[in-house]
Design a protein around this motif. Structure first.
Motif, PDB file in Angstrom:
ATOM      1  N   PHE A 153      32.150  23.405  44.048  1.00  0.00           N
ATOM      2  CA  PHE A 153      32.005  23.486  42.646  1.00  0.00           C
ATOM      3  C   PHE A 153      32.199  22.151  41.959  1.00  0.00           C
ATOM      4  O   PHE A 153      31.451  22.030  40.802  1.00  0.00           O
ATOM      5  CB  PHE A 153      32.970  24.609  42.152  1.00  0.00           C
ATOM      6  CG  PHE A 153      32.541  26.003  42.787  1.00  0.00           C
ATOM      7  CD1 PHE A 153      31.303  26.422  42.921  1.00  0.00           C
ATOM      8  CD2 PHE A 153      33.587  27.071  42.918  1.00  0.00           C
ATOM      9  CE1 PHE A 153      30.897  27.636  43.310  1.00  0.00           C
ATOM     10  CE2 PHE A 153      33.330  28.334  43.422  1.00  0.00           C
ATOM     11  CZ  PHE A 153      31.957  28.761  43.330  1.00  0.00           C
TER      12      PHE A 153
ATOM     13  N   TYR B 240      28.731  37.907  32.090  1.00  0.00           N
ATOM     14  CA  TYR B 240      30.143  38.277  32.655  1.00  0.00           C
ATOM     15  C   TYR B 240      30.967  39.380  32.131  1.00  0.00           C
ATOM     16  O   TYR B 240      31.495  40.203  32.836  1.00  0.00           O
ATOM     17  CB  TYR B 240      31.165  37.177  32.359  1.00  0.00           C
ATOM     18  CG  TYR B 240      32.535  37.113  32.914  1.00  0.00           C
ATOM     19  CD1 TYR B 240      32.457  37.355  34.434  1.00  0.00           C
ATOM     20  CD2 TYR B 240      33.553  37.233  32.123  1.00  0.00           C
ATOM     21  CE1 TYR B 240      34.170  37.347  34.691  1.00  0.00           C
ATOM     22  CE2 TYR B 240      34.811  37.539  32.548  1.00  0.00           C
ATOM     23  CZ  TYR B 240      35.211  37.647  33.864  1.00  0.00           C
ATOM     24  OH  TYR B 240      36.139  38.023  34.142  1.00  0.00           O
TER      25      TYR B 240
ATOM     26  N   LEU C 170      29.202  42.232  33.943  1.00  0.00           N
ATOM     27  CA  LEU C 170      29.738  42.396  35.427  1.00  0.00           C
ATOM     28  C   LEU C 170      31.373  42.839  35.441  1.00  0.00           C
ATOM     29  O   LEU C 170      31.438  43.653  36.190  1.00  0.00           O
ATOM     30  CB  LEU C 170      29.762  40.783  35.812  1.00  0.00           C
ATOM     31  CG  LEU C 170      29.597  40.665  37.395  1.00  0.00           C
ATOM     32  CD1 LEU C 170      28.304  41.251  37.707  1.00  0.00           C
ATOM     33  CD2 LEU C 170      29.634  39.072  37.800  1.00  0.00           C
TER      34      LEU C 170
ATOM     35  N   ILE D  26      34.624  31.215  38.048  1.00  0.00           N
ATOM     36  CA  ILE D  26      33.817  32.101  36.918  1.00  0.00           C
ATOM     37  C   ILE D  26      32.922  31.012  35.999  1.00  0.00           C
ATOM     38  O   ILE D  26      31.977  31.196  35.649  1.00  0.00           O
ATOM     39  CB  ILE D  26      34.620  33.167  35.933  1.00  0.00           C
ATOM     40  CG1 ILE D  26      35.131  34.089  37.004  1.00  0.00           C
ATOM     41  CG2 ILE D  26      33.577  33.662  35.070  1.00  0.00           C
ATOM     42  CD1 ILE D  26      34.040  34.956  37.722  1.00  0.00           C
TER      43      ILE D  26
ATOM     44  N   ALA E 264      29.897  31.637  42.947  1.00  0.00           N
ATOM     45  CA  ALA E 264      30.872  32.317  42.076  1.00  0.00           C
ATOM     46  C   ALA E 264      30.583  33.896  42.576  1.00  0.00           C
ATOM     47  O   ALA E 264      31.601  34.740  42.733  1.00  0.00           O
ATOM     48  CB  ALA E 264      30.877  32.253  40.708  1.00  0.00           C
ATOM     49  N   LEU E 265      29.362  34.469  42.671  1.00  0.00           N
ATOM     50  CA  LEU E 265      29.019  35.798  42.683  1.00  0.00           C
ATOM     51  C   LEU E 265      29.478  36.464  44.036  1.00  0.00           C
ATOM     52  O   LEU E 265      30.128  37.398  43.938  1.00  0.00           O
ATOM     53  CB  LEU E 265      27.551  35.904  42.529  1.00  0.00           C
ATOM     54  CG  LEU E 265      27.034  37.483  42.527  1.00  0.00           C
ATOM     55  CD1 LEU E 265      27.256  38.149  41.397  1.00  0.00           C
ATOM     56  CD2 LEU E 265      25.531  37.556  43.077  1.00  0.00           C
TER      57      LEU E 265
ATOM     58  N   ILE F  42      32.353  35.070  45.717  1.00  0.00           N
ATOM     59  CA  ILE F  42      33.477  35.109  45.668  1.00  0.00           C
ATOM     60  C   ILE F  42      34.120  36.473  44.698  1.00  0.00           C
ATOM     61  O   ILE F  42      34.994  37.328  45.130  1.00  0.00           O
ATOM     62  CB  ILE F  42      34.318  34.064  45.040  1.00  0.00           C
ATOM     63  CG1 ILE F  42      33.827  32.683  45.813  1.00  0.00           C
ATOM     64  CG2 ILE F  42      35.720  34.120  44.660  1.00  0.00           C
ATOM     65  CD1 ILE F  42      34.358  31.439  45.251  1.00  0.00           C
ATOM     66  N   PHE F  43      33.340  36.756  43.521  1.00  0.00           N
ATOM     67  CA  PHE F  43      33.723  37.747  42.813  1.00  0.00           C
ATOM     68  C   PHE F  43      33.229  39.147  43.527  1.00  0.00           C
ATOM     69  O   PHE F  43      34.335  40.003  43.458  1.00  0.00           O
ATOM     70  CB  PHE F  43      32.627  37.560  41.605  1.00  0.00           C
ATOM     71  CG  PHE F  43      33.129  38.428  40.529  1.00  0.00           C
ATOM     72  CD1 PHE F  43      34.249  38.052  39.793  1.00  0.00           C
ATOM     73  CD2 PHE F  43      32.601  39.731  40.042  1.00  0.00           C
ATOM     74  CE1 PHE F  43      34.717  38.827  38.664  1.00  0.00           C
ATOM     75  CE2 PHE F  43      33.001  40.533  39.026  1.00  0.00           C
ATOM     76  CZ  PHE F  43      34.075  39.859  38.420  1.00  0.00           C
TER      77      PHE F  43
ATOM     78  N   GLN G  17      36.493  41.817  45.252  1.00  0.00           N
ATOM     79  CA  GLN G  17      36.199  43.430  44.619  1.00  0.00           C
ATOM     80  C   GLN G  17      36.606  44.153  45.969  1.00  0.00           C
ATOM     81  O   GLN G  17      37.347  44.952  46.122  1.00  0.00           O
ATOM     82  CB  GLN G  17      35.168  43.276  43.893  1.00  0.00           C
ATOM     83  CG  GLN G  17      35.023  42.847  42.490  1.00  0.00           C
ATOM     84  CD  GLN G  17      36.025  43.350  41.609  1.00  0.00           C
ATOM     85  OE1 GLN G  17      36.545  42.461  40.941  1.00  0.00           O
ATOM     86  NE2 GLN G  17      36.395  44.540  41.539  1.00  0.00           N
TER      87      GLN G  17
END
Lengths: 301, 280
Positions: free
Chosen positions: A37, A290, A293, B117, B155-156, B158-159, B163
């Protein structure tokens, strides 16, 4: 903090060291993702700002001099950027509403108990097996001005600056159909059967049922899809390069096409400034994304 | 209303729906039909015959020619390797980071989640110019690492996996600690198996977006030998204009892995697309 630690003298040290170990482990697990990142998401943002504050000379020799924000202002108010912005916006207008309507139409038609309905569902999903490049080659066979099947249809002509972008956008509409169909169908199938019976008992006709029961219930899915389709429109690049190369003239150059600049006609500083413009646009879309989501997670499984 | 009338009306509606379904199928299948027709027909004979809706002078060896002579074999290999590296990389980095966010307490956790994020604001389209420079400075133009490293975390992923992990019952976590499982053991023997559905969905998204990539491989390579299959399609349409059937056959070859995925993993594909269809 220190008083509680002092209050339990024999347990505190162990807890603290466990906490430190867990903290270290957490960072260790996060590190690989974080490295990517930083190097390929956040550092490039710094690079973009740096590039757009410096103006490279024509030959790209030596360190480009600092010119301040003037280059960003000039680029983002210039006709080249405005044209890219307009074309990207038009691409959304052409693909998003039509994509949603067709997706709903496909899903409503295929969401019923008929013999052989699985065959139709498979056909309707089939375009998810194409990439943008494959879909573009497919539409090459239809709209290419020399060899396309519809080369003589004026409103599909890639030679016509007024219609070329629309013609290209049809490849995206077609390519998105599978995805929109799958998502709307899933939303329709999640509607409880009692809803169907209740509205029938209340004497709702099919149209009233559709607008007053079905559409509100699938609206979260439609909103989600709208965002996805907007993102796809902002990413439009391969279809432009494969079908028109941005032409005729610059009539089909989207914002991303100008940034990627396959013909290499813009300076690094200009492209970096345009990227910052795209960044602002993306930020608005990502905020919506977001929001959706986290909402989905709220209601989700 | 008599019984017969209702019956008739239902049959009429059924007929109407079948007509609609067939009409929509034609709209969706016609472009694919044209592609197959154009791939197999001899290109000049097809145009000279006035583009009929049937095969003209079929050249059945077109697929082997595209594969062997037009460089599709090499391009497919690059695509397979790059996609595999990206999928394995995204799986590992996402599972580890998701585990940290779901099960561990560490300093700056909330800030780090915001950092994850925040990457949604910086897709490859925005960072393209800068990342091309980075890759060039690293000497990674025309290389597997250049094509894959910028995508080794998402990020997707990880997100979504976080969950899935948060749905793992707390008691299981505590029981596992008592059994002397380390965190790594718990992650791969308990948490990952329990989060399988979410991970499956994520891997589908990961596969689709890696395989379908265009703008990055287009800019991270400038030599034919390092083209992914998607980029090879463009090269074929621009360099082999007298043999466009090579490009058309190439498009069929490039779509085959996805067709197989759609046939054999339809359920996972549907759940993957509905879980987080962010990229196509």
């Amino acid at each position: 903090m220190t008083t509680t630690l002092g209050g339990a003298p024999d347990r505190a040290p162990k807890r603290t060291s466990q906490k430190v170990r867990e903290g270290l482990l957490g960072w260790l697990f996060l590190l690989p993702a974080l490295a990517v990142f930083v190097a390929f998401f956040y550092y490039p943002l710094y690079l973009l700002v740096d590039m757009s504050l410096h103006r490279e000379n024509r030959f790209g020799i030596g360190d480009p001099p600092y010119v301040g924000p003037s280059q960003i202002v000039d680029t983002l108010t210039g006709s080249d950027f405005i044209e890219g912005l307009t074309n990207s916006g038009l691409y959304m207008v052409y693909t998003v509403p039509l994509g949603l309507v067709l997706g709903v139409l496909l899903a409503v038609a295929a969401n019923r108990r008929l013999r052989g309905i699985r065959v139709f569902q498979t056909i309707f999903s089939s375009t998810v097996a194409t990439s943008v490049a494959v879909a573009s080659v497919i539409f090459f066979t239809l709209v290419n001005p020399e060899v396309g099947y519809f080369k003589d249809v004026s409103w599909l002509s890639l030679d016509n600056p007024d219609w070329a972008l629309f013609s290209v956008s049809l490849s995206s509409v077609w390519q998105n159909l599978g995805l929109t169909f799958i998502i709307v169908l899933a939303a329709l199938q999640a509607i409880p059967a009692e809803m169907e019976e209740a509205s029938a008992l209340d004497g709702y006709g099919p149209l009233r049922h559709f607008w007053q029961i079905t559409v509100p219930l699938i609206s979260p899915a439609l909103l989600f899809l709208a965002v996805v389709l907007v993102v796809h429109a902002l990413q439009a690049y391969a279809q432009i390069e494969l079908l028109t190369n941005g032409g005729p003239g610059t009539a089909t150059e989207t914002l991303l096409y100008k940034i990627a600049d396959p013909q290499g006609i813009r300076s690094i500083g200009t492209k970096a400034s345009m990227s910052l413009g795209l960044f602002v646009l993306t930020a608005v879309v990502a905020a919506a994304q977001y929001g959706l989501l986290s909402k989905r997670v709220h209601y989700g499984d | 209303m008599t019984l017969g009338e209702g019956h008739l009306r239902r049959r009429f509606a059924t007929f109407g729906w079948y007509t609609t379904l067939v009409a929509l199928s034609v709209v969706i299948l016609f472009p694919i039909y044209m592609l197959v027709l154009r791939a197999i027909s001899s290109p000049i004979a097809f145009i000279n015959a006035g583009q009929p809706l049937r095969l003209v002078d079929p050249e059945w060896d077109i697929f082997s020619r595209a594969w062997n002579d037009a460089g599709l074999a090499r391009a497919m290999l690059i695509s397979v390797v790059v996609t595999a590296v990206i999928m394995v990389g995204q799986f590992l980095t996402s599972v580890m980071a998701a585990y940290a966010f779901a099960f561990l307490e560490f300093p700056f956790k909330r800030l780090m989640f915001a950092v994850v994020i925040g990457t949604l604001l910086l897709p490859i389209e925005v960072t393209l110019i800068a990342n091309v420079r980075t890759i060039r400075d690293l000497g990674w133009l025309n290389s597997v690492q250049g094509l894959s490293v910028p995508f080794l975390a998402t990020a997707l992923g990880i997100f979504l996996i976080r969950q899935g992990f948060m749905a793992v019952p707390r008691e299981l976590r505590d029981a596992a600690t008592l059994d002397g499982f380390g965190h790594l053991g718990f992650m791969f023997r308990v948490a990952v198996p329990l989060a399988k559905p979410v991970i499956g969905s994520f891997l589908v998204i990961s596969f689709l977006s890696a395989w379908n990539q265009y703008v990055w491989p287009r800019n991270a390579t400038d030599e034919g030998a390092w083209q992914t299959v998607q980029i090879a399609l463009r090269t074929l349409t621009t360099t082999r204009v007298d043999e466009l059937n090579l490009a058309f056959a190439g498009a069929i070859i490039a779509a085959l892995p996805l067709v197989l995925l759609l046939i054999f993993f339809q359920r996972q594909m549907v759940s993957g697309l509905t879980a987080g269809a962010v990229k196509g």
